[in-house]
Scaffold this motif. Sequence first.
Motif: not given
Length: 87
Positions: A30-37, A45-51, A55-61, A71-77
């Motif tokens: 996570m630290d490496l991803l944070a530095i990169y983005f 960043v949002i990561l999508d983990f297909p079931k 290998r098909g992990c989608a990433v959106r900055g 985005a951080m509040r979305a699951p609660l809503r």
Amino acid sequence: MINNKTVIGEINVEVKAGLSVDRKTADICMDLLAIYFNNMGFKGVILDFPKGDMRGCAVRGIETDDEVMFAMRAPLREKRSKKKEEA
């Protein structure tokens, strides 16, 4: 010397292996991803983990602080709206 071999049958073996990652390794990733983005100018960043297919992990900055908060509040809503529908 000539080596003559006769194939009588075949055996197919399928081997599957799992990967386990401990919390310390996940934190380092996570630290490496944070530095990169962060270096690319993103606020998050949002990561999508297909079931079934990592290998098909989608990433959106995410570009703004408001988008990060949304985005951080979305699951609660979504949890709250499902509870209202069930009631």
